[in-house]
Enzyme design. Sequence first.
Site, mmCIF file in Angstrom:
data_model
loop_
_atom_site.group_PDB
_atom_site.id
_atom_site.type_symbol
_atom_site.label_atom_id
_atom_site.label_comp_id
_atom_site.label_asym_id
_atom_site.label_seq_id
_atom_site.Cartn_x
_atom_site.Cartn_y
_atom_site.Cartn_z
ATOM 1 N N ASP A 137 147.452 151.573 41.411
ATOM 2 C CA ASP A 137 147.696 150.897 40.134
ATOM 3 C C ASP A 137 149.194 150.802 39.869
ATOM 4 O O ASP A 137 149.868 151.818 39.731
ATOM 5 C CB ASP A 137 147.019 151.692 39.014
ATOM 6 C CG ASP A 137 146.947 150.918 37.717
ATOM 7 O OD1 ASP A 137 147.440 149.785 37.686
ATOM 8 O OD2 ASP A 137 146.395 151.456 36.747
ATOM 9 N N HIS A 160 140.108 142.036 38.791
ATOM 10 C CA HIS A 160 141.211 142.511 37.970
ATOM 11 C C HIS A 160 142.538 141.940 38.452
ATOM 12 O O HIS A 160 143.368 141.500 37.634
ATOM 13 C CB HIS A 160 141.260 144.050 38.001
ATOM 14 C CG HIS A 160 142.378 144.621 37.204
ATOM 15 N ND1 HIS A 160 142.373 144.634 35.827
ATOM 16 C CD2 HIS A 160 143.554 145.187 37.585
ATOM 17 C CE1 HIS A 160 143.484 145.195 35.387
ATOM 18 N NE2 HIS A 160 144.221 145.531 36.435
#
Length: 416
Positions: A225, A316
């Site tokens: 991330d 995402h």
Amino acid sequence: MSPTTEGLGPRRRALLGSGLGAALAGSAAALTGAASSAGGSSAGATTAAPDVPGTVPFYGPRQAGVTTPPPAHTRWVALDLTPGATLEDLRRVLRIWTEDLARATQGASPLADHTPELTREHTRLTVTVGLGGSVFEHVGRPDLAPPWLAELPPFATDALEDRWSGGDVVLQVEATTAEATARVQRALVRAAGAVVRHRWTQAGTRPTPGAPTWRAPRNAFGQIDGTVQPALDGSDDDLLWRGPESGPWEHASTLVLRRIAMNLDTWEELDPVAKEHAIGRRLADGAPLTGGHEGSPPDLTASGPHGFTVIDPGSHMARAMPREPWERFLRRPCAYELPGRDEVGTLTARDTARSAHGLLFAAYCADAHRQLVPVQRRLAEADLLNIWTVTVGSATFALLPGVQEGESLGERVLAG
């Protein structure tokens, strides 16, 4: 000379004697011994040199803690001014914090530290101070608020709770140990005395076994991330910092902190292929599903053997990719964990004894409404990860410009 101010130095005594004394004098009385125990310099003395091993320079045009490589531990502390607190009270607290931080970040104890023996280790401490839009209303000076500072608009997927949102003032405290962040929080809040009250604390961690690094960490989903970031070599400064056109707010930045609860119970039922489909990247190395390595640009138009795109338009990554050059911001994500069950409404489908996990998504940019909001809107509309996540807290702060020796945090922006 009052016994509560003796030994603190003339500058500290002046602060305590100018209207804030009732709130801070009790704290100051306990600080006298701390100053001598920590190596001894008085309040107005010069701090350690910027090249002290294990420390991050405090003085400069911009505050540390934005482009500084993130260490393992971060806590954000939101405070509200108490009823009746004035603009001058806020200025005095910021002056006292400046004095304490110039010491603490260089390995000396803050003057509000009752046990300085525990704070002599150099832990790459940084403390970044910001103001929320509400503080300007509180002190009756909305005209001092920067025009680019405003709360984010509501998003369809939000389930915001007051216990994780808002705040007049924020302290972002980072260090290589959790103990250091906790102790500095305690010292700074004590130094502010009765002028502030605690609103919330949110603490997170990053897997940083060695020196602080910008390498993207893994979140509780196993996802790498924070891969796509602005350049930190100066070429993307306009995305991170306010420029000369902002007057006294030049070198300020914006912090948006979003608390995202993650439903691991249902996420863990997925196989790796389904997880990668939702994310748009390989779990093993963070590379796009269209190939390459973590830093490779994805091909959002590439099709598979059955005619479907390799990367789902609702993944995402596909939703978060910038559509315009300015839709980029710096991310410093941290993981949080709560013992037992976290009450997040419909997200928690089962009553289990497992701990609750989530993400503290910290974004830094010059203008959140121009850079961050378009991306958040796309995520709220169609991000597949919305099945397993919900945003339960949100707060926006203007991070103050940095200071040089002899100045105080907020001095220029609150001078009106």
